[in-house]
Design an enzyme around this catalytic site. Structure first.
Site, short mmCIF file in Angstrom:
data_model
loop_
_atom_site.label_atom_id
_atom_site.label_comp_id
_atom_site.label_asym_id
_atom_site.label_seq_id
_atom_site.Cartn_x
_atom_site.Cartn_y
_atom_site.Cartn_z
N ASP A 75 1.09 -1.21 -0.07
CA ASP A 75 0.13 -0.05 -0.11
C ASP A 75 0.96 1.38 0.12
O ASP A 75 1.96 1.24 0.77
CB ASP A 75 -0.93 0.26 1.29
CG ASP A 75 -1.79 1.17 0.99
OD1 ASP A 75 -3.04 0.88 0.33
OD2 ASP A 75 -1.79 2.13 1.55
N1 LIG Z 1 3.18 3.74 -12.39
C1 LIG Z 1 3.15 4.46 -10.92
N2 LIG Z 1 2.23 4.16 -10.12
C2 LIG Z 1 2.22 4.87 -8.92
C3 LIG Z 1 3.37 5.77 -8.70
N3 LIG Z 1 3.05 6.07 -7.40
C4 LIG Z 1 1.91 5.43 -7.21
N4 LIG Z 1 1.29 4.51 -8.01
C5 LIG Z 1 0.23 3.74 -7.76
O1 LIG Z 1 -0.78 4.16 -6.88
C6 LIG Z 1 -1.29 3.42 -6.61
C7 LIG Z 1 -1.66 3.56 -4.94
O2 LIG Z 1 -2.63 2.90 -4.54
P1 LIG Z 1 -2.75 1.56 -3.55
O3 LIG Z 1 -3.86 1.77 -2.77
O4 LIG Z 1 -1.37 1.32 -2.83
O5 LIG Z 1 -2.65 0.13 -4.56
P2 LIG Z 1 -3.99 0.24 -5.50
O6 LIG Z 1 -3.60 0.69 -6.98
O7 LIG Z 1 -5.45 0.66 -5.00
O8 LIG Z 1 -4.04 -1.43 -5.60
P3 LIG Z 1 -4.38 -2.47 -4.43
O9 LIG Z 1 -2.96 -2.75 -4.23
O10 LIG Z 1 -5.16 -3.57 -5.04
O11 LIG Z 1 -5.20 -1.70 -3.38
C8 LIG Z 1 -0.77 1.66 -6.63
O12 LIG Z 1 -1.44 1.31 -7.78
C9 LIG Z 1 0.88 2.31 -7.16
O13 LIG Z 1 1.24 1.65 -8.09
C10 LIG Z 1 4.33 5.93 -9.74
O14 LIG Z 1 5.23 6.48 -9.29
N5 LIG Z 1 4.13 5.12 -10.69
#
Ligand SMILES: Nc1nc2c(ncn2[C@@H]2O[C@H](COP(=O)(O)OP(=O)(O)OP(=O)(O)O)[C@@H](O)[C@H]2O)c(=O)[nH]1
Length: 207
Positions: A75
């Site tokens: 996360d």
């Molecule tokens: N490509 C990319 N994605 C980023 C970056 N910073 C954050 N993210 C994305 O932002 C999202 C953060 O939300 P989370 O709640 O951690 O994860 P999510 O996408 O909701 O997916 P889950 O793990 O299923 O909860 C993730 O998908 C990270 O990969 C970045 O610098 N580059």
């Protein structure tokens, strides 16, 4: 050994595949707001590690017929201006954040939970957070508006990316870049080692 990524994040999947891993994706669907509501006095590190662990634990039950698996949950959130924030949710919130972030810096925290699972039972676990300082550039309001109009900032923690369109607006980082994208390779290697798994063995494993 099966490697299960408990995340819908295309970025996390991409980082792992580029680094030689072929994960099986199992989206946890964890209600992150509910987990956070249960942690009123938690530190930012405690919040992201609790969310990562909740995601990983949620998918363990699907693995009863798998003899030996590693499950990874993550996360990511941005600590900025005294707040811990996730995805902006709306263009208005994204713009307000970028107007504050421009020219400043924040810390991107990514919680990691690595579980060893045998026939659906957690045999071992290793949990930690990685922190990366992000120094934001000073985009113009027109650039901020154009970036938000792409929709990208709404999908990601902190309303920015390092490896996509947001990269134009990041002057630099102090720390691990893969952690900013969504999963820290060096930290995950250490957590895998703590549960008796060598990442180089996973390079050769199939799904
Ligand atoms: N490509 C990319 N994605 C980023 C970056 N910073 C954050 N993210 C994305 O932002 C999202 C953060 O939300 P989370 O709640 O951690 O994860 P999510 O996408 O909701 O997916 P889950 O793990 O299923 O909860 C993730 O998908 C990270 O990969 C970045 O610098 N580059």
């Amino acid at each position: 050994m099966r490697f299960v990524l408990a995340s819908q994040s295309p970025a996390r999947l991409g980082v792992l595949k580029a680094a030689g891993i072929e994960p099986v994706v199992r989206v946890s669907g964890v209600d992150e707001d509910a987990v956070i509501a249960g942690l009123p006095n938690a530190s930012p590190e405690q919040v992201v590690t609790a969310l990562a662990e909740a995601k990983a634990r949620t998918v363990v039950g699907d693995l009863e017929r798998v003899e030996d698996a590693v499950v990874v949950g993550c996360d990511s959130m941005l600590r900025f201006d005294g707040q811990l924030v996730g995805k902006p949710g709306t263009p208005e919130v994204a713009k307000a954040r970028w107007l504050k972030m421009a020219g400043g810096e924040g810390t991107l925290l990514t919680g990691h939970a690595v579980l060893r699972v045998r026939h659906g039972v957690i045999a071992d676990s290793a949990i930690a957070a990685e922190k990366t300082v992000v120094r934001f550039a000073s985009p113009t309001v027109a650039e901020i508006d154009a970036y938000i109009a792409t929709g990208e900032p709404l999908q990601v923690a902190g309303a920015f990316t390092l490896d996509s369109l947001g990269g134009w607006f990041v002057d630099g980082i102090d720390g691990d870049p893969s952690s900013v994208i969504g999963i820290s390779l060096p930290l995950t290697r250490r957590l895998l080692s703590a549960i008796g798994v060598s990442v180089t063995d996973l390079w050769r494993s199939t799904k």
